[in-house]
Design an enzyme around this catalytic site. Structure first.
Site, mmCIF file in Angstrom:
data_model
loop_
_atom_site.group_PDB
_atom_site.id
_atom_site.type_symbol
_atom_site.label_atom_id
_atom_site.label_comp_id
_atom_site.label_asym_id
_atom_site.label_seq_id
_atom_site.Cartn_x
_atom_site.Cartn_y
_atom_site.Cartn_z
ATOM 1 N N HIS A 74 59.116 26.916 88.361
ATOM 2 C CA HIS A 74 58.926 26.678 86.922
ATOM 3 C C HIS A 74 58.682 28.010 86.211
ATOM 4 O O HIS A 74 59.334 28.324 85.215
ATOM 5 C CB HIS A 74 57.754 25.721 86.697
ATOM 6 C CG HIS A 74 57.266 25.694 85.272
ATOM 7 N ND1 HIS A 74 57.974 25.091 84.260
ATOM 8 C CD2 HIS A 74 56.147 26.206 84.698
ATOM 9 C CE1 HIS A 74 57.310 25.233 83.123
ATOM 10 N NE2 HIS A 74 56.193 25.911 83.352
ATOM 11 N N ASP A 103 80.283 44.521 65.766
ATOM 12 C CA ASP A 103 80.032 43.915 67.075
ATOM 13 C C ASP A 103 78.988 44.766 67.791
ATOM 14 O O ASP A 103 78.478 45.740 67.237
ATOM 15 C CB ASP A 103 81.326 43.846 67.898
ATOM 16 C CG ASP A 103 81.289 42.679 68.875
ATOM 17 O OD1 ASP A 103 80.361 42.646 69.700
ATOM 18 O OD2 ASP A 103 82.160 41.802 68.801
ATOM 19 N N TRP A 139 54.825 32.598 90.655
ATOM 20 C CA TRP A 139 55.887 33.425 90.069
ATOM 21 C C TRP A 139 55.589 34.910 90.224
ATOM 22 O O TRP A 139 56.478 35.742 90.073
ATOM 23 C CB TRP A 139 56.115 33.070 88.601
ATOM 24 C CG TRP A 139 55.232 33.794 87.628
ATOM 25 C CD1 TRP A 139 53.987 33.440 87.252
ATOM 26 C CD2 TRP A 139 55.538 34.998 86.922
ATOM 27 N NE1 TRP A 139 53.484 34.349 86.364
ATOM 28 C CE2 TRP A 139 54.411 35.321 86.138
ATOM 29 C CE3 TRP A 139 56.648 35.853 86.869
ATOM 30 C CZ2 TRP A 139 54.369 36.452 85.323
ATOM 31 C CZ3 TRP A 139 56.585 36.974 86.053
ATOM 32 C CH2 TRP A 139 55.451 37.259 85.297
ATOM 33 N N SER A 167 71.005 42.374 84.835
ATOM 34 C CA SER A 167 71.480 41.817 83.574
ATOM 35 C C SER A 167 70.613 42.290 82.406
ATOM 36 O O SER A 167 71.129 42.709 81.360
ATOM 37 C CB SER A 167 71.475 40.289 83.661
ATOM 38 O OG SER A 167 71.380 39.717 82.385
ATOM 39 N N SER A 168 69.296 42.265 82.601
ATOM 40 C CA SER A 168 68.398 42.672 81.511
ATOM 41 C C SER A 168 68.580 44.144 81.155
ATOM 42 O O SER A 168 68.566 44.508 79.979
ATOM 43 C CB SER A 168 66.941 42.457 81.904
ATOM 44 O OG SER A 168 66.703 41.111 82.122
ATOM 45 N N HIS A 251 53.249 43.591 83.110
ATOM 46 C CA HIS A 251 52.621 43.597 81.800
ATOM 47 C C HIS A 251 53.577 43.939 80.663
ATOM 48 O O HIS A 251 53.621 43.215 79.675
ATOM 49 C CB HIS A 251 51.331 44.410 81.722
ATOM 50 C CG HIS A 251 50.569 43.968 80.527
ATOM 51 N ND1 HIS A 251 49.894 42.781 80.480
ATOM 52 C CD2 HIS A 251 50.509 44.465 79.276
ATOM 53 C CE1 HIS A 251 49.430 42.581 79.272
ATOM 54 N NE2 HIS A 251 49.780 43.579 78.518
ATOM 55 N N GLU A 253 56.529 43.227 80.735
ATOM 56 C CA GLU A 253 57.349 42.011 80.684
ATOM 57 C C GLU A 253 56.809 40.998 79.673
ATOM 58 O O GLU A 253 57.582 40.385 78.938
ATOM 59 C CB GLU A 253 57.421 41.399 82.083
ATOM 60 C CG GLU A 253 57.967 39.984 82.151
ATOM 61 C CD GLU A 253 59.450 39.901 81.874
ATOM 62 O OE1 GLU A 253 60.106 40.950 81.906
ATOM 63 O OE2 GLU A 253 59.934 38.795 81.610
ATOM 64 N N TYR A 255 55.225 41.576 76.992
ATOM 65 C CA TYR A 255 55.551 42.053 75.643
ATOM 66 C C TYR A 255 57.041 41.993 75.377
ATOM 67 O O TYR A 255 57.465 41.852 74.234
ATOM 68 C CB TYR A 255 54.971 43.452 75.420
ATOM 69 C CG TYR A 255 53.475 43.366 75.318
ATOM 70 C CD1 TYR A 255 52.892 42.935 74.143
ATOM 71 C CD2 TYR A 255 52.671 43.602 76.409
ATOM 72 C CE1 TYR A 255 51.526 42.771 74.055
ATOM 73 C CE2 TYR A 255 51.306 43.446 76.332
ATOM 74 C CZ TYR A 255 50.736 43.028 75.147
ATOM 75 O OH TYR A 255 49.395 42.845 75.065
ATOM 76 N N SER A 266 58.350 37.831 61.302
ATOM 77 C CA SER A 266 58.331 38.739 60.159
ATOM 78 C C SER A 266 59.528 38.522 59.231
ATOM 79 O O SER A 266 59.570 39.075 58.143
ATOM 80 C CB SER A 266 58.328 40.194 60.632
ATOM 81 O OG SER A 266 57.271 40.405 61.516
ATOM 82 N N HIS A 300 44.678 44.975 84.353
ATOM 83 C CA HIS A 300 43.750 43.943 83.869
ATOM 84 C C HIS A 300 44.125 42.570 84.422
ATOM 85 O O HIS A 300 43.410 41.608 84.191
ATOM 86 C CB HIS A 300 43.653 43.932 82.333
ATOM 87 C CG HIS A 300 44.901 43.546 81.627
ATOM 88 N ND1 HIS A 300 45.258 44.026 80.404
ATOM 89 C CD2 HIS A 300 45.899 42.707 81.970
ATOM 90 C CE1 HIS A 300 46.406 43.508 80.025
ATOM 91 N NE2 HIS A 300 46.809 42.708 80.955
ATOM 92 N N HIS A 301 45.253 42.499 85.150
ATOM 93 C CA HIS A 301 45.576 41.254 85.857
ATOM 94 C C HIS A 301 44.917 41.229 87.226
ATOM 95 O O HIS A 301 45.077 40.279 87.971
ATOM 96 C CB HIS A 301 47.089 41.128 86.038
ATOM 97 C CG HIS A 301 47.842 41.057 84.746
ATOM 98 N ND1 HIS A 301 48.178 39.862 84.152
ATOM 99 C CD2 HIS A 301 48.304 42.021 83.920
ATOM 100 C CE1 HIS A 301 48.826 40.095 83.032
ATOM 101 N NE2 HIS A 301 48.911 41.398 82.853
ATOM 102 N N THR A 326 47.798 44.365 67.293
ATOM 103 C CA THR A 326 48.127 42.948 67.150
ATOM 104 C C THR A 326 47.409 42.375 65.933
ATOM 105 O O THR A 326 47.988 41.579 65.177
ATOM 106 C CB THR A 326 47.723 42.175 68.418
ATOM 107 O OG1 THR A 326 48.159 42.916 69.558
ATOM 108 C CG2 THR A 326 48.362 40.809 68.439
ATOM 109 N N LYS A 329 49.228 43.170 62.820
ATOM 110 C CA LYS A 329 50.363 42.273 62.580
ATOM 111 C C LYS A 329 49.900 40.951 61.986
ATOM 112 O O LYS A 329 50.453 40.477 60.984
ATOM 113 C CB LYS A 329 51.106 42.022 63.888
ATOM 114 C CG LYS A 329 51.926 43.214 64.301
ATOM 115 C CD LYS A 329 52.789 42.888 65.478
ATOM 116 C CE LYS A 329 53.997 43.771 65.525
ATOM 117 N NZ LYS A 329 54.945 43.561 64.461
ATOM 118 N N ARG A 448 43.991 27.119 89.328
ATOM 119 C CA ARG A 448 45.410 26.871 89.072
ATOM 120 C C ARG A 448 46.161 26.771 90.402
ATOM 121 O O ARG A 448 45.619 27.083 91.460
ATOM 122 C CB ARG A 448 45.995 27.981 88.197
ATOM 123 C CG ARG A 448 45.942 29.353 88.826
ATOM 124 C CD ARG A 448 46.252 30.447 87.826
ATOM 125 N NE ARG A 448 47.678 30.586 87.576
ATOM 126 C CZ ARG A 448 48.277 31.761 87.278
ATOM 127 N NH1 ARG A 448 47.567 32.867 87.188
ATOM 128 N NH2 ARG A 448 49.558 31.820 87.053
#
Lengths: 533, 70, 292
Positions: A74, A103, A139, A167-168, A251, A253, A255, A266, A300-301, A326, A329, A448
């Site tokens: 998932h 294009d 994951w 691809s990315s 991390h 990722e 963002y 915006s 921090h993870h 943040t 924003k 979890r």
């Protein structure tokens, strides 16, 4: 003369070949978006399985190993298959039209970036049908769960990740080249709309982070098959090293998934507030600061891994810093609406609820960023609630908002506003029923990735599961709204279905012509449509 | 001693990056910048290698292949 | 800027062929790893398709370039594309260098009891944390790998120094080739290019010899984290040298065909930069693996 030189003056090829040979940014964008939607349904089905198992305490429907496969797949499918491709799809549709280009800069590469994805997804999903089942280590695929104790299918998963990363990277290179090289000659960097800015910055995150992911899965591959000892302490390596390298990718990722969403919001808020965006340049600098900070906060993870205290402190303070840009924003968005004449069409409703719900996710993120508190919250449902608030009601919300906001422009037809509003309230209520109780579960200590739980958690789990089923069903209505708009929508009677919308994309005829801009827009036109006026 | 070597390595990386920028820019100017940066980087690299040999010869630095004292 | 013609290419089959090729390659490889008999051949088939795609796709681009279809803008797009692709390669190597530094500076000392890891040494009797790590803490890994212990370290003054000299010389020769190209000295250009490729191939030959030597002395992939970082860093570097040498050969062929002028030779610049980059990675490897 300013003309687009190309071989096919008469539009796309017919039939399936149009999609296989596609070099047109809108065709490829469409492919990306439908692929992302298909993966969203697959990933959503897996989530339904998870919530069905958790509806009641005790093992109900499946064995724990299969449950772990569901949570793992998932997460992977939603992150790499749904959210990221959807954002790239939107970038494909919008960026050339927003910077006044015909294009993307590298159309053939663009085709390849997309056509790697279905194969990668196929390999990833096929692991369910292999001996030993799909990957079941979460994951984040922490070693040694993913190296010494993983099923054989993990090697297929590794190669799928290689393909997705490839691809990315290609997609990001293309976006950078498009923004910096195909931009209308008269458009300066600080004239660019925020969706373009956020995607440009996201592309640099992708190019910096995805190769590191490729590196870490390669180390996993050799640890699994060739006897290396990167993540094995008996060989002098360190499983925590895996987490460091993984989160150096992981991390940025997160963002990568949220910055384009910031861009979308915006655009939508000023349109329906009938006011220019408040603080355009501070929005740009805030985005850039968030991107920079995202590279230096990864651990921090990992507060619970026993890092030296100095490292915990550093990562905690650096993480707190992210709240500053943040906050800039969020306050800018609020100031944009201040004293505006607001109307509440469906895209605006999605954007507004993004503002509330994403901020909830942001605040729970701050709570998790405090090292001593995180020791308590770590690996509980509080974390699950946090990242679903930022990813579902953040990224996914923005994707849905963008679809409803720009679809009338893309196809020249209007969607059914009444149905869209019903869909919004349905999804908005059910998603909160689904995820809000998970905060309580987490704070009460429910871990979890566990298929069973203690009895005191039953009520909130039951509520959460009911919310999940309702939220899952809402996507059928969303699919209907989109298809109905494309097939039977009433033609929009203006080039600007939202009269107050600004931006170069709205100056094109509706639906957008095959080659978006044949002649670059003039300086006056760019200034007229810019967000900072 | 280690610091000197690392500093030279960083300067080499910097000139390599500057060549990349030159290549990006293109045209006569960019092409010039690229060539000059690359020339700097190869000269420095050769110097670093010779310096390493000299330093080792003078006994200022020892390679890693000395077994750790048991 | 006033006369800006956009170029948009027509549809293409090459990407889907590439996707099929690369997926076939990976599926074959994954099956090969699990001793499935058809894994090897399928992997070979995938590799063949990828090579076929590369020739076809790049051939198309070269033909279009020589045919004068491209304008300055397309040229710049290629420059951006190539530059950021190379940057992604830098980040790929950074992951492995990061693993090397992490193991050396943090995790191996911690295994020896540094920092707050007072009890770690109690786990493995007689384990000495030092870099290079010649003996692993345990004899058998978590997934059953039998670690190869007690290897002899490769002497920095042997092949590694020779290889560094070779690769640096190839950096010098390609700089001369670049100079010759910019000044239109075609014969000198070809001579320097041949020298560069020859030095690159020689490097690869010696690298294989060194692998044989190291393997014989007991330094293997299974020698714990030192062997892991050593082989993956040098291995990926060797792979990049191979790719670079192939690209240089293609460029040499295109020089023979007269595709480049002293002003317009982006393909050469891209490959030259790539070669310099591979060269610098080696220098970093040489210094961090063998010296510091």
């Amino acid at each position: 003369m300013n003309t687009a030189a190309h071989d096919d003056h008469h539009g796309p090829e017919k039939g399936l070949l149009r999609w296989i040979k596609a070099t047109n940014h809108k065709d490829i964008g469409t492919l990306y978006l439908w692929f992302a939607f298909a993966m969203l349904i697959v990933g959503g089905a897996l989530a339904m399985g998870i919530r069905a198992e958790l509806l009641h305490p005790g093992l109900q429907l499946m064995n724990p190993h299969f449950f772990n496969q569901l949570t793992t797949m998932h997460g992977l499918i939603m992150v790499f298959g749904a959210i990221m491709p959807a954002m790239v799809g939107l970038a494909n549709w919008l960026i050339p039209t927003m910077v006044g280009a015909p294009d993307m800069a590298l159309p053939r590469l663009n085709n390849w970036s997309f056509w790697v994805l279905p194969f990668a997804a196929l390999i990833l999903v096929s692991t369910f049908f292999m001996e030993g089942g799909a990957p079941a280590f979460g994951w984040t695929f922490y070693a040694p769960l993913s190296t010494a104790f993983a099923p054989d299918s993990t090697d297929f998963f590794i190669f799928a990740v290689h393909l997705l990363g490839f691809s990315s990277i290609m997609g990001a290179i293309n976006i950078i080249a498009t923004v910096l090289n195909m931009r209308a000659p008269e458009m300066r960097l600080m004239d660019m709309p925020l969706f373009v800015w956020t995607w440009l910055i996201t592309s640099f995150l992708l190019i910096g982070a995805m190769p590191v992911l490729a590196g870490v899965v390669t180390m996993m591959l050799t640890d699994r098959n060739f006897g290396t000892a990167f993540f094995d302490a008996t060989g002098g390596g360190d499983p925590v090293m895996f987490q460091h390298i993984f989160w150096f990718f992981g991390h940025p990722e997160v963002y990568i998934m949220i910055l384009p969403a910031f861009g979308i919001i915006s655009h939508i808020l000023p349109t329906f507030s009938r006011k220019p965006l408040f603080g355009y340049s501070s929005m740009v600098y805030a985005t850039a600061s968030i991107a920079f900070l995202s590279y230096i906060v990864w651990a921090h993870h990992m507060y619970a891994t026993g890092m030296p205290v100095a490292a915990e402190l550093y990562f905690m303070y650096a993480t707190m810093l992210i709240a500053v840009p943040t906050g800039v924003k969020v306050f800018n968005w609020v100031a944009t609406m201040w004293k505006g004449s607001l109307t509440f069409e469906a895209p605006m409703l999605w954007a507004l609820s993004f503002l509330f719900l994403f901020t909830i996710g942001g605040f729970s993120g701050l709570m998790l960023g405090i090292a001593p508190a995180d020791i308590q919250y770590h690996d509980t449902y509080f974390v699950v609630a946090h990242f679903h608030y930022v990813l579902v009601t953040g990224s996914l919300w923005a994707i849905i908002a963008a679809t409803l906001y720009w679809l009338p422009k893309w196809v020249g037809k209007m969607y059914n506003e009444k149905l869209a509003k019903i869909h919004f309230w349905w999804a908005m209520i059910s998603v909160n029923v689904l995820f809000f109780p998970q905060h309580f579960l987490g704070l009460a200590g429910m871990p979890r990735r566990i298929p069973d739980y203690a009895l005191q958690f039953s009520d909130f789990n039951w509520i959460s599961s009911i919310g999940a089923f309702a939220f899952g069903l809402s996507f059928i209505l969303f699919a209907y709204i989109v298809v109905d708009c494309i097939r039977n929508g009433s033609p929009t009677n203006s080039e600007r279905p939202w009269y107050s919308a600004k931006g170069l994309e709205w100056t094109l005829s509706s639906p957008i012509p095959y080659h978006s801009f044949n002649t670059p827009p003039s300086r006056a036109q760019i200034l007229e449509e810019s967000q900072h006026s | 001693m280690d610091i000197i070597i690392i500093v030279i390595l960083v300067v080499i990386l910097f000139s390599l990056g500057s060549a990349l920028i030159g290549m990006l820019r293109g045209g006569a100017k960019g092409s010039d910048k690229m060539f000059k940066s690359l020339r700097t980087r190869i000269s420095l690299s050769v110097f670093l290698f010779v310096f390493l040999m000299f330093a080792s010869f003078m006994g200022w630095i020892e390679p890693n292949n000395v077994l750790p004292t048991q | 800027m006033s006369n800006q013609d956009y170029y948009v290419p027509h549809g293409t089959y090459w990407p889907i062929i590439g996707s099929i090729g690369i997926s076939t390659l990976f599926v074959g490889f994954a099956n090969l790893l699990h001793d499935v008999s058809w894994g090897g051949p399928v992997m070979g088939l995938g590799g063949t398709i990828v090579v076929f795609m590369l020739f076809g796709w790049l051939g198309t681009v070269v033909n279009e370039s020589v045919g004068g279809i491209y304008n300055k803008q397309v040229d710049r797009s290629f420059r951006w594309g190539m530059s950021w692709f190379i940057f992604s390669e830098v980040m790929f190597f950074a992951a492995f260098f990061g693993a090397l530094f992490y193991a050396r500076v943090l995790s191996v000392p911690w295994l020896g009891g540094a920092g707050n890891n007072l009890f770690t040494p109690e786990l493995w009797e007689g384990f000495k944390a030092a870099w290079p790590l010649v003996s692993t803490p345990g004899a058998i890994g978590q997934n059953g790998t039998e670690f190869s212990v007690g290897f002899e370290l490769v002497d920095a003054w042997g092949l590694p120094a020779l290889n560094t000299a070779l690769l640096l010389s190839s950096g010098v020769t390609i700089t001369y080739a670049h100079h010759a190209l910019r000044n239109g000295h075609r014969n000198a250009l070809i001579a320097w290019m041949v020298a560069t490729i020859a030095l690159g191939v020689l490097f690869l030959g010696f690298q294989i010899t060194e692998y044989g030597h190291a393997y014989h002395e007991g330094l293997r992939l299974t020698s714990g984290v030192y062997g892991s970082t050593f082989y993956l860093l040098t291995g990926f570097h060797g792979f990049h040298v191979t790719v670079g040498a192939i690209m240089l050969t293609v460029i040499l062929y295109r020089i023979q065909k007269g595709h480049f002028s002293s002003e317009n030779h982006f393909a050469f610049e891209g490959v030259a930069w790539y070669w310099h980059f591979v060269d610098v990675v080696w220098l970093g490897l040489f210094i961090f693996v063998y010296w510091l």
